[in-house]
Design a protein around this motif. Structure first.
Motif, PDB file in Angstrom:
ATOM      1  N   TYR A  45      41.711  52.294  32.117  1.00  0.00           N
ATOM      2  CA  TYR A  45      42.431  51.366  31.431  1.00  0.00           C
ATOM      3  C   TYR A  45      43.785  51.870  31.161  1.00  0.00           C
ATOM      4  O   TYR A  45      44.300  53.185  30.803  1.00  0.00           O
ATOM      5  N   GLY A  46      44.879  51.073  31.463  1.00  0.00           N
ATOM      6  CA  GLY A  46      46.375  51.410  31.456  1.00  0.00           C
ATOM      7  C   GLY A  46      46.754  52.173  32.389  1.00  0.00           C
ATOM      8  O   GLY A  46      47.999  52.658  32.409  1.00  0.00           O
ATOM      9  N   SER A  55      43.741  43.999  30.826  1.00  0.00           N
ATOM     10  CA  SER A  55      43.212  45.100  31.320  1.00  0.00           C
ATOM     11  C   SER A  55      42.300  44.573  32.503  1.00  0.00           C
ATOM     12  O   SER A  55      41.499  45.694  33.214  1.00  0.00           O
ATOM     13  N   LYS A  56      41.928  43.518  32.881  1.00  0.00           N
ATOM     14  CA  LYS A  56      41.088  43.186  33.935  1.00  0.00           C
ATOM     15  C   LYS A  56      41.898  43.128  35.210  1.00  0.00           C
ATOM     16  O   LYS A  56      41.226  43.020  36.288  1.00  0.00           O
ATOM     17  N   ARG A  57      43.081  43.158  35.053  1.00  0.00           N
ATOM     18  CA  ARG A  57      44.103  43.128  36.323  1.00  0.00           C
ATOM     19  C   ARG A  57      44.284  44.623  36.811  1.00  0.00           C
ATOM     20  O   ARG A  57      44.670  45.464  36.172  1.00  0.00           O
ATOM     21  N   ARG A  58      43.705  44.703  38.108  1.00  0.00           N
ATOM     22  CA  ARG A  58      43.992  46.062  38.743  1.00  0.00           C
ATOM     23  C   ARG A  58      45.330  46.068  39.420  1.00  0.00           C
ATOM     24  O   ARG A  58      45.619  45.078  40.144  1.00  0.00           O
ATOM     25  N   LEU A  59      45.673  46.991  39.334  1.00  0.00           N
ATOM     26  CA  LEU A  59      47.116  47.186  39.570  1.00  0.00           C
ATOM     27  C   LEU A  59      47.137  48.177  41.099  1.00  0.00           C
ATOM     28  O   LEU A  59      46.412  48.820  41.369  1.00  0.00           O
ATOM     29  N   PHE A 299      37.271  60.097  31.916  1.00  0.00           N
ATOM     30  CA  PHE A 299      37.977  59.151  30.967  1.00  0.00           C
ATOM     31  C   PHE A 299      37.228  58.298  30.207  1.00  0.00           C
ATOM     32  O   PHE A 299      36.582  57.228  30.718  1.00  0.00           O
ATOM     33  N   VAL A 300      37.441  58.357  29.117  1.00  0.00           N
ATOM     34  CA  VAL A 300      36.542  57.581  28.030  1.00  0.00           C
ATOM     35  C   VAL A 300      37.558  56.625  27.182  1.00  0.00           C
ATOM     36  O   VAL A 300      38.541  56.966  26.553  1.00  0.00           O
ATOM     37  N   GLY A 301      37.118  55.411  27.013  1.00  0.00           N
ATOM     38  CA  GLY A 301      37.625  54.404  26.127  1.00  0.00           C
ATOM     39  C   GLY A 301      37.198  54.608  24.513  1.00  0.00           C
ATOM     40  O   GLY A 301      36.014  54.648  24.597  1.00  0.00           O
TER      41      GLY A 301
END
Length: 469
Positions: A45-46, A55-59, A299-301
């Protein structure tokens, strides 16, 4: 100040910062491991995705290369009033302390850039208001911008200047932009600063109340330590007041007005509230507030940005101070009554032709009324933002701002009572007891003897600047 662990960072300290080499090596190892983990291609995320509702949009890789810098731009929507310099520095120190846990997995180079800003004669121009988000992305974008040469700074005179060129240009790496915005470091750092200020204030509250007790010739029974049985904080406060006020062999009455008798209970509650907020600050700094946080190699939300703990205890202390200010204002009113003190009415040298302290009390009344309006609980809004992705928030940033204002206003009401106490000692032609002689000497250094009406606002300003701490 040499820093070898996160707990060494004091948000209230004005000293320059220097990080221990071992700590930097530890953080460098975490950074390397985190970068390696990012190579897995899993969404983070981010970092590899957009933020909030996006946040569903992959970069793409080109988008990721500029994304961390861009995070600091569009969110910088705040404006004046700016935080005072000490609070702005506390925000930076709060961010530093969270970085030193390793949860953010930022580079030692970024941390050193942050240290350089902390040690500089400048602070970021950080908006005091308008942090309407889950977390602190708006104020933290202003706080972090100068690290990469964007935004504005304030110099020691309060002059606004561009941040570009003040520090060497820094290029953010993966995850470093979102790390600068994550969590609640600003509210945590500012709350830590307010804890230090509130402790100084409650000590002064005890001294001023003890002076009023002496002036009124109050019976000392309510301040016996045994009255605090089962409550160590109360017992300690009662002992403190009695030691400051000394004994009264011939009380003016069996019972003084309630505002005098409850001083120990009122101040004990303030002291407990301060201790509760201090514990909340430590929980915020010790716990996980980053999202995503780098924990155990992953990496943990998290939801650590939801600062309900800080907001609630800031509100608690604000209410405790409001009550203390009202009690102080009530005592001040009683001090104007000859039936309570045996002194001339309104503590005037010549009552009638002179008004004495009556308008000083009126100022305290207005200030206490203003303070009372701050006691509405902060975390009661379910306002949605980000297309419903952020559907609740705590307004912890605002809560600590309200607390700062509550401390300022309580200092004002206390200064009003202090001026009246000093005048009462003067009219009674009696020396203060040993426990209060230092305070009275400090007052005498900035407030000349009062034999006639004058612009008492100047005296109160001098007390607030030179005596109240």
């Amino acid at each position: 100040m040499s820093i070898s662990s996160p707990s060494d960072v004091d948000p209230a300290s004005p000293e320059p910062i220097e990080l221990a080499a071992d700590l930097l090596d530890h953080l460098a190892a975490i950074r390397i491991a985190a970068l390696h983990r990012l190579e897995s291609g899993d969404p983070v995320y981010g970092v590899t995705t957009g933020m909030g509702a996006m946040s569903k949009r992959r970069l793409t890789q080109p988008e990721q290369s500029v994304h961390q810098h861009n995070l600091l731009l569009g969110r910088a929507v705040g404006g004046p009033p700016w935080l005072p310099p000490a609070e702005a520095r506390a925000v930076l120190l709060g961010r530093l302390r969270t970085f030193l846990t390793g949860d953010s997995a930022v580079s030692p180079a970024l941390i050193q850039q942050l240290v350089a800003l902390i040690n500089s004669p400048y602070v970021p121009a950080i908006p005091a208001e308008g942090a309407g988000s889950a977390g602190e992305i708006i104020p933290m974008s202003h706080a972090a911008g100068p690290l990469v040469g964007v935004g504005q700074l304030l110099d020691s005179t309060g002059r606004l200047l561009p941040a570009a060129g003040v520090l060497p240009k820094f290029v953010l790496g993966p995850k470093e932009g979102i790390a600068l915005l994550a969590g609640i470091p600003g509210a945590s750092g500012r709350a830590g600063l307010q804890v230090a200020r509130a402790r100084r204030l409650v000590d002064r509250l005890s001294e001023v109340a003890a002076g009023a007790i002496v002036v009124a010739g109050a019976n000392r029974d309510p301040y016996r330590e045994v009255v605090g049985r089962g409550d160590e904080v109360l017992a300690s406060e009662l002992q403190r007041i009695r030691a400051l006020a000394g004994e009264e062999p011939e009380p003016r009455s069996l019972q003084a007005p309630v505002s005098f008798r409850v001083a120990g209970h009122v101040h004990a509650h303030v002291r407990r509230s301060i201790a509760d907020l201090q514990k909340a600050v430590e929980r915020a700094f010790t716990g996980v507030t980053d999202s995503p946080a780098y924990l155990d190699g992953e990496f943990v939300g998290t939801a650590g940005f939801h600062g309900i703990d800080l907001a609630a205890y800031c509100d608690h202390l604000t209410a405790a101070l409001a009550h203390a200010a009202e009690v102080s204002t009530a005592r001040l009113h009683r001090l104007l009554d000859p039936a309570v003190t045996g002194l001339p009415a309104q503590l005037a040298r010549d009552p009638g032709p002179q008004a004495g302290m009556v308008s000083v009390h009126k100022r305290a009344v207005a200030t206490a009324h203003q303070l009372r309006r701050l006691t509405l609980p902060t975390a009661i809004s379910t306002t949605e933002t980000s297309n419903g992705q952020e559907d609740v928030q705590t307004f912890s940033w605002e809560a600590v701002g309200v607390l700062a204002e509550a401390i300022r206003l309580t200092r004002e009401t206390t200064a009003c009572e202090l001026l009246a106490v000093r005048q009462a000692f003067y009219l009674a032609e009696r020396a203060a007891p040993p426990g209060l002689q230092g305070l009275m000497a400090a007052v005498d250094a900035v407030v000349p003897p009062i034999d006639a009406d004058r612009q008492f606002g100047t005296d109160l300003t001098n007390l607030l600047t030179e005596v109240m701490g």
